[in-house]
Scaffold this motif. Structure first.
Motif, PDB file in Angstrom:
ATOM      1  N   PRO A 113       0.791  -1.149   0.040  1.00 41.04           N
ATOM      2  CA  PRO A 113      -0.109   0.090   0.045  1.00 41.04           C
ATOM      3  C   PRO A 113       0.973   1.302   0.068  1.00 41.04           C
ATOM      4  O   PRO A 113       0.309   2.294  -0.510  1.00 41.04           O
ATOM      5  N   TRP A 114       1.985   1.230   0.558  1.00 44.29           N
ATOM      6  CA  TRP A 114       2.856   2.283   0.671  1.00 44.29           C
ATOM      7  C   TRP A 114       3.564   2.713  -0.928  1.00 44.29           C
ATOM      8  O   TRP A 114       3.423   3.730  -1.398  1.00 44.29           O
ATOM      9  N   ALA A 115       3.582   1.601  -1.439  1.00 48.45           N
ATOM     10  CA  ALA A 115       4.333   1.650  -2.890  1.00 48.45           C
ATOM     11  C   ALA A 115       2.999   2.500  -3.827  1.00 48.45           C
ATOM     12  O   ALA A 115       3.128   3.171  -4.712  1.00 48.45           O
ATOM     13  N   LEU A 121      -4.777   0.208  -2.110  1.00 46.58           N
ATOM     14  CA  LEU A 121      -4.719   1.406  -1.404  1.00 46.58           C
ATOM     15  C   LEU A 121      -5.473   0.927  -0.218  1.00 46.58           C
ATOM     16  O   LEU A 121      -6.408   0.283  -0.141  1.00 46.58           O
ATOM     17  N   PRO A 122      -4.867   1.415   1.053  1.00 48.29           N
ATOM     18  CA  PRO A 122      -5.875   1.237   2.226  1.00 48.29           C
ATOM     19  C   PRO A 122      -7.306   1.611   2.033  1.00 48.29           C
ATOM     20  O   PRO A 122      -7.680   2.789   1.185  1.00 48.29           O
ATOM     21  N   GLN A 159      -0.377   9.050   0.946  1.00 52.45           N
ATOM     22  CA  GLN A 159      -0.324   9.916  -0.202  1.00 52.45           C
ATOM     23  C   GLN A 159       0.487  11.297  -0.112  1.00 52.45           C
ATOM     24  O   GLN A 159       1.441  11.588  -0.682  1.00 52.45           O
ATOM     25  N   MET A 160       0.242  11.858   0.962  1.00 51.00           N
ATOM     26  CA  MET A 160       0.683  13.224   1.311  1.00 51.00           C
ATOM     27  C   MET A 160       2.081  12.965   1.985  1.00 51.00           C
ATOM     28  O   MET A 160       2.923  13.819   1.542  1.00 51.00           O
ATOM     29  N   LEU A 161       2.285  12.040   2.724  1.00 49.01           N
ATOM     30  CA  LEU A 161       3.698  11.624   2.955  1.00 49.01           C
ATOM     31  C   LEU A 161       4.729  11.284   1.883  1.00 49.01           C
ATOM     32  O   LEU A 161       5.744  12.071   1.721  1.00 49.01           O
ATOM     33  N   THR A 162       4.246  10.413   1.109  1.00 47.26           N
ATOM     34  CA  THR A 162       5.137  10.225  -0.055  1.00 47.26           C
ATOM     35  C   THR A 162       5.304  11.131  -1.046  1.00 47.26           C
ATOM     36  O   THR A 162       6.535  11.653  -1.670  1.00 47.26           O
ATOM     37  N   GLY A 163       4.155  12.070  -1.248  1.00 47.05           N
ATOM     38  CA  GLY A 163       4.045  13.075  -2.323  1.00 47.05           C
ATOM     39  C   GLY A 163       4.971  14.075  -1.813  1.00 47.05           C
ATOM     40  O   GLY A 163       5.701  14.775  -2.606  1.00 47.05           O
TER      41      GLY A 163
END
Length: 311
Positions: free
Chosen positions: A82-84, A190-191, A201-205
């Motif tokens: 899900p993180w990917a 996705l979760p 999404q905000m953290l990775t983006g």
């Protein structure tokens, strides 16, 4: 916390006005973020501004979701997958999409930026056709043509007050990336929890934006002494109301109201953005802008109201 054996009382139903109030928040707050971005980039580099916004907002939301689910395992998949998936969607929508808005607003009025970002539903039609093979249909095809005609009016070189060509191109690329990313999200793992997914999404983006800010030299060029309180307040607004409050309101509205009703934010936000840009930043509102805005809004409205054809 240890749970007692006493039966829990059923939760009182939410008041009928709550989802409508939430939608009003989405209308006003998301529409006002374009003004906040324009103020923020006055003294904070654009990629750094966007990256900081999403890293802070994503961290706060993820901590909230984790605390809320401390006594129960989060629904949906866990681990790296899900993180990917969140990273793919976050980079396409937030890094390229919203990061592009921040960069473009250096040379494009905030109201024009909002109008071009409003074309995201039109790009989603194309993405749905390319990625999922979904038939466009006559009505949605007409909406696509009308919306693109409005874009042509806005980006026409002879247009007054629409900004630089490079900024307009960046906005179109960012909007297309956001539209394709939105469709791609439906094909990824996705979760199930919308807030948890949004936080990831905000953290990775946001992390990708900060990497881009470092590579482009923004961090090296930043002079903290020149950053104004005005820009810092704009950043705080983007983190708090602009990300955390508006996203939560969006989820509340989406759970209760029809999707087509909630989707009206796509053509209300530009109205708010153009109005605030004119009132606060004295951005020009020309006949050329109004014609382009009307045509884009018509195309987006028809695209949102038309039912997609089956594949």
């Amino acid at each position: 916390m240890t749970q007692t054996a006493t039966p829990s009382r059923p939760l009182a139903p939410a008041p009928a006005w709550l989802p409508w109030a939430a939608l009003l928040v989405v209308y006003v707050v998301w529409g006002s973020t374009y003004l906040a971005i324009a103020i923020g980039i006055e003294t904070v580099p654009p990629l750094l501004l966007a990256g900081t916004r999403y890293l802070v907002a994503g961290g706060l939301m993820y901590a909230f979701v984790a605390r809320r689910r401390r006594s129960a395992r989060p629904a949906g998949p866990s681990g790296a997958r899900p993180w990917a998936a969140a990273a793919v969607v976050g980079v396409m929508t937030l890094s390229i999409g919203n990061g592009g808005v921040s960069v473009a607003e250096q040379s494009v009025p905030s109201g024009v930026a909002a109008l071009l970002v409003a074309t995201v539903p039109l790009w989603m039609i194309l993405a749905d056709r390319v990625l999922n093979g979904r038939r466009v249909g006559l009505v949605r095809g007409l909406a696509l043509l009308v919306g693109l005609a409005g874009v042509a009016v806005l980006v026409h070189p002879g247009g007054d007050g629409t900004g630089s060509t490079s900024g307009l191109v960046i906005l179109l690329v960012g909007s297309a990336s956001w539209g394709f990313g939105s469709v791609v999200s439906g094909r990824l793992t996705l979760p199930a929890d919308h807030l948890r997914s949004a936080a990831m999404q905000m953290l990775t983006g946001g992390a990708a934006l900060l990497v881009a800010a470092t590579v482009s030299g923004e961090l090296g060029d930043l002079d903290p002494g020149r950053v104004t309180l005005r820009s810092l307040l704009a950043l705080a607004y983007l983190v708090g109301p602009g990300s955390l409050l508006a996203l939560t309101a969006y989820v509340v509205a989406l759970r209760t109201l029809p999707t087509t009703t909630v989707a009206t934010y796509a053509y209300v936000n530009p109205v708010v953005a153009v109005t605030l840009g004119a009132l606060v930043l004295s951005e020009p509102v020309t006949a050329h802008l109004l014609v382009g805005a009307a045509v884009v809004t018509l195309g987006v409205a028809v695209s949102l109201l038309a039912r997609p054809r089956p594949t």
